[in-house]
Design an enzyme around this catalytic site. Structure first.
Site, PDB file in Angstrom:
ATOM      1  N   ASP A  53       0.850  -1.198   0.000  1.00 10.76           N
ATOM      2  CA  ASP A  53       0.000   0.000   0.000  1.00 10.76           C
ATOM      3  C   ASP A  53       0.883   1.245   0.000  1.00 10.76           C
ATOM      4  O   ASP A  53       1.988   1.237   0.546  1.00 10.76           O
ATOM      5  CB  ASP A  53      -0.917   0.032   1.231  1.00 10.76           C
ATOM      6  CG  ASP A  53      -2.181   0.852   0.987  1.00 10.76           C
ATOM      7  OD1 ASP A  53      -3.258   0.250   0.812  1.00 10.76           O
ATOM      8  OD2 ASP A  53      -2.084   2.102   0.967  1.00 10.76           O
ATOM      9  N   ASP A  79       4.355   3.102  -3.867  1.00 12.00           N
ATOM     10  CA  ASP A  79       3.366   3.643  -4.795  1.00 12.00           C
ATOM     11  C   ASP A  79       3.314   2.782  -6.061  1.00 12.00           C
ATOM     12  O   ASP A  79       4.312   2.650  -6.767  1.00 12.00           O
ATOM     13  CB  ASP A  79       3.776   5.092  -5.142  1.00 12.00           C
ATOM     14  CG  ASP A  79       2.735   5.804  -5.982  1.00 12.00           C
ATOM     15  OD1 ASP A  79       1.804   5.141  -6.504  1.00 12.00           O
ATOM     16  OD2 ASP A  79       2.850   7.041  -6.126  1.00 12.00           O
ATOM     17  N   TYR A 174     -12.412   5.924 -15.195  1.00 12.44           N
ATOM     18  CA  TYR A 174     -12.514   4.737 -14.327  1.00 12.44           C
ATOM     19  C   TYR A 174     -13.259   3.607 -15.052  1.00 12.44           C
ATOM     20  O   TYR A 174     -12.879   2.435 -14.961  1.00 12.44           O
ATOM     21  CB  TYR A 174     -13.243   5.160 -13.056  1.00 12.44           C
ATOM     22  CG  TYR A 174     -13.347   4.131 -11.952  1.00 12.44           C
ATOM     23  CD1 TYR A 174     -12.231   3.768 -11.189  1.00 12.44           C
ATOM     24  CD2 TYR A 174     -14.579   3.549 -11.634  1.00 12.44           C
ATOM     25  CE1 TYR A 174     -12.350   2.842 -10.144  1.00 12.44           C
ATOM     26  CE2 TYR A 174     -14.702   2.642 -10.594  1.00 12.44           C
ATOM     27  CZ  TYR A 174     -13.579   2.295  -9.858  1.00 12.44           C
ATOM     28  OH  TYR A 174     -13.705   1.386  -8.822  1.00 12.44           O
TER      29      TYR A 174
HETATM   30  N1  LIG Z   1     -15.748   0.372  -2.622  1.00 10.08           N
HETATM   31  C1  LIG Z   1     -16.460   0.133  -3.710  1.00 10.08           C
HETATM   32  O1  LIG Z   1     -17.682   0.313  -3.749  1.00 10.08           O
HETATM   33  C2  LIG Z   1     -15.779  -0.388  -4.953  1.00 10.08           C
HETATM   34  C3  LIG Z   1     -16.583  -0.679  -6.053  1.00 10.08           C
HETATM   35  C4  LIG Z   1     -16.012  -1.172  -7.202  1.00 10.08           C
HETATM   36  C5  LIG Z   1     -14.643  -1.359  -7.270  1.00 10.08           C
HETATM   37  N2  LIG Z   1     -13.862  -1.044  -6.195  1.00 10.08           N
HETATM   38  C6  LIG Z   1     -12.421  -1.253  -6.328  1.00 10.08           C
HETATM   39  O2  LIG Z   1     -11.959  -2.012  -5.232  1.00 10.08           O
HETATM   40  C7  LIG Z   1     -10.582  -1.689  -5.002  1.00 10.08           C
HETATM   41  C8  LIG Z   1     -10.371  -1.400  -3.515  1.00 10.08           C
HETATM   42  O3  LIG Z   1     -11.105  -0.241  -3.170  1.00 10.08           O
HETATM   43  P1  LIG Z   1     -11.632   0.081  -1.689  1.00 10.08           P
HETATM   44  O4  LIG Z   1     -13.055   0.386  -1.813  1.00 10.08           O
HETATM   45  O5  LIG Z   1     -11.174  -0.956  -0.736  1.00 10.08           O
HETATM   46  O6  LIG Z   1     -10.885   1.476  -1.435  1.00 10.08           O
HETATM   47  P2  LIG Z   1     -10.002   2.007  -0.189  1.00 10.08           P
HETATM   48  O7  LIG Z   1      -9.745   3.433  -0.487  1.00 10.08           O
HETATM   49  O8  LIG Z   1     -10.640   1.626   1.090  1.00 10.08           O
HETATM   50  O9  LIG Z   1      -8.659   1.165  -0.318  1.00 10.08           O
HETATM   51  C9  LIG Z   1      -7.812   1.292  -1.443  1.00 10.08           C
HETATM   52  C10 LIG Z   1      -6.368   1.184  -0.990  1.00 10.08           C
HETATM   53  O10 LIG Z   1      -5.521   1.344  -2.160  1.00 10.08           O
HETATM   54  C11 LIG Z   1      -4.411   2.132  -1.782  1.00 10.08           C
HETATM   55  N3  LIG Z   1      -3.831   2.810  -2.923  1.00 10.08           N
HETATM   56  C12 LIG Z   1      -4.426   3.790  -3.647  1.00 10.08           C
HETATM   57  N4  LIG Z   1      -3.561   4.245  -4.560  1.00 10.08           N
HETATM   58  C13 LIG Z   1      -2.422   3.537  -4.414  1.00 10.08           C
HETATM   59  C14 LIG Z   1      -1.162   3.566  -5.084  1.00 10.08           C
HETATM   60  N5  LIG Z   1      -0.896   4.442  -6.057  1.00 10.08           N
HETATM   61  N6  LIG Z   1      -0.218   2.696  -4.699  1.00 10.08           N
HETATM   62  C15 LIG Z   1      -0.470   1.832  -3.682  1.00 10.08           C
HETATM   63  N7  LIG Z   1      -1.618   1.771  -3.003  1.00 10.08           N
HETATM   64  C16 LIG Z   1      -2.585   2.620  -3.385  1.00 10.08           C
HETATM   65  C17 LIG Z   1      -4.969   3.119  -0.775  1.00 10.08           C
HETATM   66  O11 LIG Z   1      -3.950   3.687   0.046  1.00 10.08           O
HETATM   67  C18 LIG Z   1      -5.957   2.265  -0.002  1.00 10.08           C
HETATM   68  O12 LIG Z   1      -5.370   1.695   1.153  1.00 10.08           O
HETATM   69  C19 LIG Z   1     -10.244  -0.536  -5.941  1.00 10.08           C
HETATM   70  O13 LIG Z   1      -9.614  -1.029  -7.097  1.00 10.08           O
HETATM   71  C20 LIG Z   1     -11.600   0.035  -6.285  1.00 10.08           C
HETATM   72  O14 LIG Z   1     -11.593   0.713  -7.521  1.00 10.08           O
HETATM   73  C21 LIG Z   1     -14.401  -0.578  -5.032  1.00 10.08           C
END
Ligand SMILES: NC(=O)c1ccc[n+]([C@@H]2O[C@H](COP(=O)([O-])OP(=O)(O)OC[C@H]3O[C@@H](n4cnc5c(N)ncnc54)[C@H](O)[C@@H]3O)[C@@H](O)[C@H]2O)c1
Length: 291
Positions: A53, A79, A174
């Site tokens: 992360d 990153d 996206y």
């Molecule tokens: N939450 C939803 O409703 C939802 C719906 C569809 C898809 N998603 C996808 O699920 C995945 C997880 O999302 P989430 O909801 O758990 O979000 P979240 O924000 O809770 O967690 C995402 C994590 O990714 C990390 N991250 C972001 N950019 C980064 C980078 N450049 N390098 C390393 N780490 C990075 C963040 O620090 C964070 O800890 C994502 O790909 C998101 O697009 C989520």
């Protein structure tokens, strides 16, 4: 008779515990949200988990909690947008896995929304890089650990979204990126399935309750490599009246958002031996939305 029983007990004691025992997994974006829950569930099933992360403190905290509960994890912060980090991540994961790597979950991500006529090149390029180009590069760096014939399971899971499957107003970048991962998934399945037995699947989420879908007013943000901050979350007025309760989720047959644990459970299921003949598929985890 007694010796048979002793043999059974010995076999039980030697049997590796959990569906992912003996496997090493990289889960990107596992410092919080869905990725953190996947890290915990994978560790419960015996996997060695590499918590990746950009938020180093959160990644370390997830790894610490896993280790304190008897699992095995390391944090490798960095990153995803930095190519050098991808090399470090795979190197450290392979060291942790004693030279082996079995699972990659490309989960790190966020949204940076804008209607088409107002979306900037930077918004566009960042979202495509994060969700498509860098996951591809990670898989490419890890190729030597997946193109192997040791008979052990290998899985790649790419995380998508209903925005990628159906489009979503305000999310051209996206939606394209999340549609793109399904092509990458199927290509991995076709290239690395026949000789190496690698499975690749996409898991597409609907509305999961995490920072990404929290109220924008809560102030969550990510920091880009150049220092610019991108606000996360959904503006309350767009989210629908929270007070309206189930009314706000009437397009979801289950009538509610999913939890991060439920979302992570789907990722665990698809990499587990229970799905050993499932490859190249997209599993929608949406509470029935968009049937
Ligand atoms: N939450 C939803 O409703 C939802 C719906 C569809 C898809 N998603 C996808 O699920 C995945 C997880 O999302 P989430 O909801 O758990 O979000 P979240 O924000 O809770 O967690 C995402 C994590 O990714 C990390 N991250 C972001 N950019 C980064 C980078 N450049 N390098 C390393 N780490 C990075 C963040 O620090 C964070 O800890 C994502 O790909 C998101 O697009 C989520």
């Amino acid at each position: 008779m007694a010796s048979k029983r002793v043999e059974q007990i010995a076999a039980h004691l030697n049997y590796p515990r959990g569906m992912l025992a003996g496997q090493t997994a990289i889960i990107t974006g596992s410092g919080q949200g869905i990725g953190a829950e996947a890290a915990r569930l994978f560790a419960n099933e015996g996997a060695k988990v590499v918590v990746s992360d950009i938020d180093g403190a959160k990644a370390q905290s997830v790894a610490d909690q896993i280790n304190q509960s008897g699992g095995q994890a390391i944090a490798v912060p960095g990153d995803m947008l930095d190519d050098k980090y991808l090399d470090t991540l795979v190197k450290k994961a392979a060291e942790f896995g004693n030279g082996k790597l079995h699972i990659i979950v490309n989960n790190a991500g966020y949204t940076w929304d804008g209607v088409i006529h107002k979306t900037t090149d930077k918004q566009w390029d960042t979202i495509l890089a994060l969700h498509n180009t860098q996951p591809f590069k990670l898989v490419r760096v890890a190729a030597p650990y997946f193109r192997v014939k040791d008979g052990e399971p290998r899985n790649v899971v790419n995380i998508s979204s209903t925005s990628g499957l159906h489009g979503n107003a305000g999310q051209a970048n996206y939606a394209l990126a999340k549609a793109g991962v399904t092509g990458l998934t199927k290509t991995i399945a076709k290239e690395w399935g026949p000789q190496f037995g690698v499975r690749a699947n996409t898991v597409a989420f609907g509305h999961i309750a995490t920072r990404l879908t929290a109220a924008k007013e809560e102030g969550g943000y990510v920091t880009l490599p150049d220092g610019e901050k991108v606000a996360l979350g959904i503006p309350q007025k767009q989210k629908g009246a929270k007070e309206a309760g189930a009314e706000a989720f009437k397009d979801i047959p289950l009538g509610r958002p999913g939890t991060a644990t439920e979302a992570a459970g789907a990722i665990l299921s698809i990499v587990s031996p229970l799905m050993s003949y499932v490859s190249g598929q997209t599993l929608s985890v949406t509470g029935g939305r968009n049937m």
